[in-house]
Design a protein around this motif. Structure first.
Motif, PDB file in Angstrom:
ATOM      1  N   ASN A 180      26.830  21.002  22.680  1.00 36.80           N
ATOM      2  CA  ASN A 180      26.739  22.084  23.654  1.00 36.80           C
ATOM      3  C   ASN A 180      25.809  21.736  24.804  1.00 36.80           C
ATOM      4  O   ASN A 180      26.052  22.085  25.955  1.00 36.80           O
ATOM      5  CB  ASN A 180      26.250  23.362  22.967  1.00 36.80           C
ATOM      6  CG  ASN A 180      27.271  23.895  21.984  1.00 36.80           C
ATOM      7  OD1 ASN A 180      28.455  23.594  22.095  1.00 36.80           O
ATOM      8  ND2 ASN A 180      26.824  24.664  21.012  1.00 36.80           N
ATOM      9  N   LYS A 181      24.729  21.041  24.465  1.00 36.66           N
ATOM     10  CA  LYS A 181      23.764  20.663  25.501  1.00 36.66           C
ATOM     11  C   LYS A 181      24.408  19.707  26.500  1.00 36.66           C
ATOM     12  O   LYS A 181      24.233  19.838  27.711  1.00 36.66           O
ATOM     13  CB  LYS A 181      22.540  20.016  24.852  1.00 36.66           C
ATOM     14  CG  LYS A 181      21.347  19.913  25.780  1.00 36.66           C
ATOM     15  CD  LYS A 181      20.094  19.543  25.017  1.00 36.66           C
ATOM     16  CE  LYS A 181      18.891  19.511  25.952  1.00 36.66           C
ATOM     17  NZ  LYS A 181      17.663  19.153  25.257  1.00 36.66           N
TER      18      LYS A 181
ATOM     19  N   LYS B  30      25.827  28.094  29.757  1.00 38.69           N
ATOM     20  CA  LYS B  30      26.381  27.089  28.852  1.00 38.69           C
ATOM     21  C   LYS B  30      27.866  27.360  28.606  1.00 38.69           C
ATOM     22  O   LYS B  30      28.700  26.463  28.685  1.00 38.69           O
ATOM     23  CB  LYS B  30      25.626  27.133  27.525  1.00 38.69           C
ATOM     24  CG  LYS B  30      26.050  26.070  26.534  1.00 38.69           C
ATOM     25  CD  LYS B  30      25.377  26.294  25.185  1.00 38.69           C
ATOM     26  CE  LYS B  30      23.869  26.156  25.288  1.00 38.69           C
ATOM     27  NZ  LYS B  30      23.222  26.381  23.983  1.00 38.69           N
TER      28      LYS B  30
ATOM     29  N   ASP C  45      26.272  21.169  16.297  1.00 31.83           N
ATOM     30  CA  ASP C  45      26.900  21.143  17.619  1.00 31.83           C
ATOM     31  C   ASP C  45      25.889  21.353  18.749  1.00 31.83           C
ATOM     32  O   ASP C  45      26.273  21.408  19.908  1.00 31.83           O
ATOM     33  CB  ASP C  45      27.983  22.212  17.699  1.00 31.83           C
ATOM     34  CG  ASP C  45      27.464  23.609  17.382  1.00 31.83           C
ATOM     35  OD1 ASP C  45      26.371  23.708  16.783  1.00 31.83           O
ATOM     36  OD2 ASP C  45      28.140  24.588  17.711  1.00 31.83           O
ATOM     37  N   HIS C  46      24.608  21.475  18.435  1.00 26.33           N
ATOM     38  CA  HIS C  46      23.591  21.691  19.474  1.00 26.33           C
ATOM     39  C   HIS C  46      23.642  20.560  20.495  1.00 26.33           C
ATOM     40  O   HIS C  46      23.585  20.781  21.710  1.00 26.33           O
ATOM     41  CB  HIS C  46      22.196  21.765  18.838  1.00 26.33           C
ATOM     42  CG  HIS C  46      21.102  21.990  19.833  1.00 26.33           C
ATOM     43  ND1 HIS C  46      20.905  23.201  20.447  1.00 26.33           N
ATOM     44  CD2 HIS C  46      20.159  21.156  20.342  1.00 26.33           C
ATOM     45  CE1 HIS C  46      19.881  23.101  21.289  1.00 26.33           C
ATOM     46  NE2 HIS C  46      19.412  21.863  21.233  1.00 26.33           N
TER      47      HIS C  46
ATOM     48  N   GLU D  22      23.116  23.488  12.937  1.00 28.05           N
ATOM     49  CA  GLU D  22      23.329  23.372  14.389  1.00 28.05           C
ATOM     50  C   GLU D  22      23.813  21.976  14.767  1.00 28.05           C
ATOM     51  O   GLU D  22      23.311  21.361  15.705  1.00 28.05           O
ATOM     52  CB  GLU D  22      22.047  23.720  15.155  1.00 28.05           C
ATOM     53  CG  GLU D  22      21.643  25.188  15.036  1.00 28.05           C
ATOM     54  CD  GLU D  22      20.539  25.581  16.010  1.00 28.05           C
ATOM     55  OE1 GLU D  22      20.693  25.289  17.207  1.00 28.05           O
ATOM     56  OE2 GLU D  22      19.542  26.159  15.562  1.00 28.05           O
TER      57      GLU D  22
ATOM     58  N   GLY E  21      27.396  25.147  12.240  1.00 28.01           N
ATOM     59  CA  GLY E  21      27.291  25.179  13.697  1.00 28.01           C
ATOM     60  C   GLY E  21      28.206  26.262  14.230  1.00 28.01           C
ATOM     61  O   GLY E  21      28.756  27.060  13.476  1.00 28.01           O
TER      62      GLY E  21
END
Length: 406
Positions: free
Chosen positions: A44-45, A202, A40-41, A38, A88
Motif C-alpha cells: 500500500n505504501k 492512499k 500488505d503495508h 499487515e 492484511g
C-alpha cells in the motif's frame, strides 16, 4: 541452543536470518509458528505513489526482496515452519507473490469466519446492558441500538452468510459507548470517529492510474445513483490490474466501503454498509468530481446548514450547492447528466451535520430523490426537514421546457 541469536544477528537482513533460523531448528527438531501481520503495508505504501509502481514490481517479482522472503518461508514449510498465518487488507501482494508462496489457503470470504471481525447485535446489546448498570444512561438499550444501527451495522463478509447475522464495526461501537458514558448518558454529536476514516489519499492513488478515472468514477456513480453494484469478488489480483471493474469493486469491499447484500443475476450484489461509510464515500466522491484541490468553506457551510435546520432558510443552502456545482464541474462531468447532479447533491448534503440524506427514500406516492432525515436524537430542538426532488434540464432546452420541469 546457545549462540543461535548472536549468529542469526550477523546475517544480512530478514531473508538470510529466517533461512538460518529454520535450518538450525531442523537440527534441534523444533518447530516455528510464523505470524505475519499487515503483510500488505509495504504494498500500500508503494502503491500510494504511482511513480513507485516499478519499485513495487521489482520487490515482488523475480529476485525481489519481498519475493525472496516468501520463497524462504515456503522452503521452511517443508521442514520446521509448521504453520504460517498471514493477515492484511488488500489482496494485491499475495497475488503478485503467488509462485513464491502458493501453498496458502485464503479464508477471507469463508462463512465460518463471517463473525470473527466486529460485534453481532447480541454482543452490542450485552455491552450496553452491562454499562447501563454501572453508568448513567438516559436511553434504553433498544433506543441506543436504533441510533447506532444505521451508522455502524450491516457488514457481511461471506456470500453464504447473507440474510443471517450482520456485524457492527467494533471500533465505532466502542467509540460511541465511550463517548456516551463520558457525556453523562447523552448521544455523541459526531457519530464518526476521525481516526477510523480511510486514508483516501492512499485509496485514491491505488485506483487512479491516470487522469481519466474511467472505471472508478463510473462505479461510484452507479453505486450512489442506484444504491448497489454487482461484480465478482476477487481473492487476489496483480497491482497493475487494480483499475479493472471487478478488481476495483473487490478493493472497495476489502477496504470496508462495500458489504455483501446477496446476489443479483448471477453476480455478487454489494451495497454501502452504513451511514459512516456513506459519509466517507460521498467525501471521496466530491474529491473525484474535480481535479483541482477542492476545498469547501466549512464555516460558511455550517452557518447555512444551521439556518436551514432551525430557521427554514433552505434557499441559501441550495444556492450554495448550485454555485459549487457550476464552479467545480468540468465539461466531462456535465456530460454525465442527471446522475452527476444527483451524486453531487447527495455528496454535498451528506456533509450537513443535522441530517442523514437518504437517496430515493420510499414513500406512499413513490420516491423522493433525496430525503433529508433529521438527526433529532442529537438535535432535539431542530424544526425543519426536507425532501428534495431534482429536475434536470439540458443546456439546449428552451425556457419553456425549463419552466415545465420546474
Amino acid at each position: 541452543p546457545e549462540g543461535i541469536k548472536e549468529e542469526m544477528n550477523k546475517k544480512k537482513g530478514a531473508v538470510e536470518q529466517l533461512d538460518y533460523l529454520y535450518k538450525e531448528c531442523v537440527k534441534t527438531n523444533q518447530q516455528i509458528y510464523l505470524f505475519i501481520d499487515e503483510y500488505d503495508h509495504f504494498t500500500n505504501k508503494i502503491l500510494s505513489e504511482p511513480s513507485c509502481l516499478e519499485d513495487y514490481k521489482s520487490e515482488t517479482h523475480g529476485t525481489g526482496y519481498l519475493r525472496s522472503f516468501f520463497d524462504t518461508v515456503k522452503a521452511g514449510t517443508y521442514s520446521t515452519i509448521k504453520r504460517c498465518f498471514v493477515t492484511g487488507v488488500s489482496p494485491v501482494t499475495m497475488d503478485d507473490l503467488t509462485s513464491g508462496f502458493n501453498i496458502g489457503t485464503n479464508y477471507s470470504l469463508s462463512p465460518e469466519f463471517n463473525e470473527m471481525t466486529g460485534f453481532n447485535e447480541e454482543e452490542v446489546r450485552a455491552m450496553l446492558d452491562y454499562y447501563a448498570t454501572t453508568c448513567q444512561f438516559h436511553h434504553s438499550t433498544d433506543e441506543l441500538i436504533e441510533a447506532m444501527k444505521p451508522w455502524y451495522d450491516n457488514y457481511c463478509f461471506a456470500e453464504q452468510s447473507y440474510g443471517s447475522t450482520t456485524m457492527y464495526n467494533s471500533n465505532m461501537v466502542l467509540y460511541f459507548v465511550d463517548n456516551y458514558i463520558r457525556n453523562g448518558g447523552y448521544m455523541p454529536r459526531n457519530m464518526v470517529e476521525e481516526n477510523i476514516r480511510v486514508d483516501y489519499n492512499k485509496l485514491r492513488m491505488l485506483i487512479r492510474k491516470d487522469k481519466e478515472f474511467a472505471h472508478d468514477a463510473s462505479t461510484i456513480q452507479t453505486l450512489v445513483q442506484q444504491g448497489y453494484v454487482t461484480g465478482e469478488l476477487k481473492t487476489g489480483f496483480p497491482a497493475e490490474t487494480v483499475a479493472e471493474p471487478d478488481n476495483f469493486i473487490s478493493l472497495l469491499f476489502y477496504f470496508g466501503m462495500l458489504t455483501i447484500s446477496g446476489t443479483l443475476e448471477g453476480e455478487t450484489k454489494l451495497t454501502i454498509p452504513n451511514q459512516v461509510v456513506r459519509e466517507q464515500l460521498y467525501s471521496y466522491l466530491l474529491d473525484t468530481y474535480n481535479e483541482a484541490d477542492l476545498r469547501f468553506d466549512n464555516w460558511e457551510k455550517g452557518k447555512l446548514a444551521s439556518a436551514m435546520a432551525y430557521r427554514g432558510d433552505w434557499k441559501a443552502y441550495f444556492d450554495y450547492i448550485a454555485e459549487c456545482l457550476h464552479r467545480y464541474s468540468s465539461q466531462r462531468d456535465k456530460q454525465k447528466g442527471e446522475a452527476y447532479v444527483h451524486g453531487f447533491t447527495l455528496a454535498m448534503t451528506a456533509q450537513n451535520r443535522f441530517y442523514r440524506p437518504i437517496s430515493e427514500q420510499e414513500n406512499q406516492e413513490g420516491y423522493a430523490d433525496i430525503f433529508m432525515f433529521p438527526l433529532l436524537d442529537i438535535y432535539k430542538d431542530m424544526l425543519h426537514s426536507y425532501i428534495i426532488e431534482l429536475k434536470y434540464a439540458k443546456g439546449k432546452d428552451s425556457d419553456e421546457k425549463v419552466e415545465q420541469l420546474r
